[in-house]
Scaffold this motif. Structure first.
Motif, PDB file in Angstrom:
ATOM      1  N   LYS A   1      44.678  51.874  27.578  1.00 16.21           N
ATOM      2  CA  LYS A   1      44.803  51.476  28.980  1.00 16.21           C
ATOM      3  C   LYS A   1      43.708  50.483  29.354  1.00 16.21           C
ATOM      4  O   LYS A   1      43.967  49.469  30.012  1.00 16.21           O
ATOM      5  N   ILE A   2      42.474  50.761  28.931  1.00 15.97           N
ATOM      6  CA  ILE A   2      41.373  49.832  29.207  1.00 15.97           C
ATOM      7  C   ILE A   2      41.617  48.509  28.492  1.00 15.97           C
ATOM      8  O   ILE A   2      41.439  47.431  29.069  1.00 15.97           O
ATOM      9  N   ARG A   3      42.025  48.580  27.237  1.00 11.97           N
ATOM     10  CA  ARG A   3      42.283  47.361  26.467  1.00 11.97           C
ATOM     11  C   ARG A   3      43.333  46.494  27.162  1.00 11.97           C
ATOM     12  O   ARG A   3      43.190  45.266  27.249  1.00 11.97           O
ATOM     13  N   ALA A   4      44.375  47.120  27.685  1.00 11.48           N
ATOM     14  CA  ALA A   4      45.431  46.365  28.360  1.00 11.48           C
ATOM     15  C   ALA A   4      44.909  45.708  29.633  1.00 11.48           C
ATOM     16  O   ALA A   4      45.258  44.559  29.939  1.00 11.48           O
ATOM     17  N   ARG A   5      44.074  46.428  30.394  1.00  8.80           N
ATOM     18  CA  ARG A   5      43.507  45.847  31.613  1.00  8.80           C
ATOM     19  C   ARG A   5      42.624  44.652  31.286  1.00  8.80           C
ATOM     20  O   ARG A   5      42.683  43.613  31.953  1.00  8.80           O
ATOM     21  N   LEU A   6      41.805  44.789  30.267  1.00  5.39           N
ATOM     22  CA  LEU A   6      40.926  43.691  29.880  1.00  5.39           C
ATOM     23  C   LEU A   6      41.730  42.504  29.355  1.00  5.39           C
ATOM     24  O   LEU A   6      41.381  41.344  29.614  1.00  5.39           O
ATOM     25  N   ALA A   7      42.797  42.791  28.633  1.00  2.00           N
ATOM     26  CA  ALA A   7      43.634  41.707  28.113  1.00  2.00           C
ATOM     27  C   ALA A   7      44.254  40.907  29.253  1.00  2.00           C
ATOM     28  O   ALA A   7      44.350  39.672  29.180  1.00  2.00           O
ATOM     29  N   ARG A   8      44.667  41.586  30.321  1.00  2.00           N
ATOM     30  CA  ARG A   8      45.219  40.866  31.473  1.00  2.00           C
ATOM     31  C   ARG A   8      44.159  39.986  32.122  1.00  2.00           C
ATOM     32  O   ARG A   8      44.442  38.853  32.541  1.00  2.00           O
ATOM     33  N   MET A   9      42.945  40.496  32.208  1.00  2.00           N
ATOM     34  CA  MET A   9      41.856  39.702  32.772  1.00  2.00           C
ATOM     35  C   MET A   9      41.564  38.487  31.902  1.00  2.00           C
ATOM     36  O   MET A   9      41.312  37.385  32.406  1.00  2.00           O
TER      37      MET A   9
ATOM     38  N   GLU B   1      34.338  47.713  38.109  1.00  2.00           N
ATOM     39  CA  GLU B   1      35.476  48.373  38.748  1.00  2.00           C
ATOM     40  C   GLU B   1      36.235  49.250  37.755  1.00  2.00           C
ATOM     41  O   GLU B   1      36.868  50.235  38.147  1.00  2.00           O
ATOM     42  N   LEU B   2      36.179  48.900  36.481  1.00  2.00           N
ATOM     43  CA  LEU B   2      36.838  49.697  35.444  1.00  2.00           C
ATOM     44  C   LEU B   2      35.937  50.804  34.910  1.00  2.00           C
ATOM     45  O   LEU B   2      36.328  51.532  33.995  1.00  2.00           O
ATOM     46  N   GLY B   3      34.725  50.908  35.463  1.00  2.00           N
ATOM     47  CA  GLY B   3      33.803  51.948  35.026  1.00  2.00           C
ATOM     48  C   GLY B   3      33.081  51.626  33.733  1.00  2.00           C
ATOM     49  O   GLY B   3      32.505  52.519  33.108  1.00  2.00           O
ATOM     50  N   LEU B   4      33.068  50.350  33.328  1.00  2.00           N
ATOM     51  CA  LEU B   4      32.503  49.990  32.028  1.00  2.00           C
ATOM     52  C   LEU B   4      31.044  49.560  32.102  1.00  2.00           C
ATOM     53  O   LEU B   4      30.336  49.614  31.092  1.00  2.00           O
ATOM     54  N   THR B   5      30.598  49.104  33.263  1.00  2.00           N
ATOM     55  CA  THR B   5      29.205  48.702  33.437  1.00  2.00           C
ATOM     56  C   THR B   5      28.659  49.360  34.691  1.00  2.00           C
ATOM     57  O   THR B   5      29.412  49.846  35.543  1.00  2.00           O
TER      58      THR B   5
END
Length: 204
Positions: free
Chosen positions: A119-127, A174-178
């Motif tokens: 799910k995270i990978r897909a969000r980052l790919a869209r960005m 916003e994705l909780g990664l940083t």
């Protein structure tokens, strides 16, 4: 200082401390065009803050008791602060701490299963697809390698201006990664877990 970025409303450290300990119930703003309404919320470093009221007032209404509710020692101190805050009509903005920032719990969750990673990978790919070139992994790796480094220095290392760089890091937040530090950033437990789980992605 924390910002309500959508409306460019800034809540300073005094206001945030007072909201956290219950001593602040409002702040003051001058606006030509009102930028908030009761029920609006903002995320800050002390949690989610809600606007509870919006009252048009005169400067002379800011007496000692009223100023105390905004975290000032006196009405004179509050009026002096207000007079330095631009033009427009003066509003008393009621505030309350509505609850914790949901991003805090998210970023602390480093227990990622395969579905969460995907799910995270897909969000980052869209960005990445929305940008001129992929950037998300490079930013995560940069923050991992250089925690607590001032944003301007990190941006310069990428050949970018500070503000566009910060906007991108905010999207990762916003994705909780940083997470933001007093100076610079660091990866959250969630961000570290994601990088570790996707190490093979570096070669693709």
């Amino acid at each position: 200082m924390a910002a309500w970025h959508g409306d460019r409303v800034l809540l300073d450290a005094r206001t945030l401390r007072g909201l956290a300990d219950g001593t602040v119930t409002h702040t003051y703003r001058r606006w030509s065009v009102v930028r908030v309404r009761p029920g609006s919320t903002m995320r800050t470093r002390v949690g989610v803050v809600e606007v509870t009221a919006l009252d048009l007032i005169a400067l002379e209404d800011v007496d000692d008791p009223d100023a105390g509710g905004a975290g000032f020692r006196s009405g004179a101190a509050a009026r002096s602060w207000i007079e330095k805050r631009g033009e427009g009509e003066l509003y008393r903005v009621g505030l309350r701490l509505a609850g914790p920032d949901p991003r805090v719990a998210l970023r602390e969750d480093g227990d990622l299963d395969a579905a969460a990673v995907d799910k995270i990978r897909a969000r980052l790919a869209r960005m990445d697809r929305a940008a001129p070139e992929p950037w998300t992994r490079a930013y995560l790796e940069l923050v991992a390698a250089r925690p607590a480094v001032v944003a301007r220095t990190l941006a310069e290392g990428l050949g970018m201006e500070r503000d566009p760089f910060k906007i991108r890091v905010r999207r990762l937040k916003e994705l909780g990664l940083t997470e933001s530090l007093d100076v610079g950033y660091r990866l959250s437990p969630r961000g570290r877990a994601y990088l570790a789980a996707t190490e093979a992605d570096r070669a693709t």
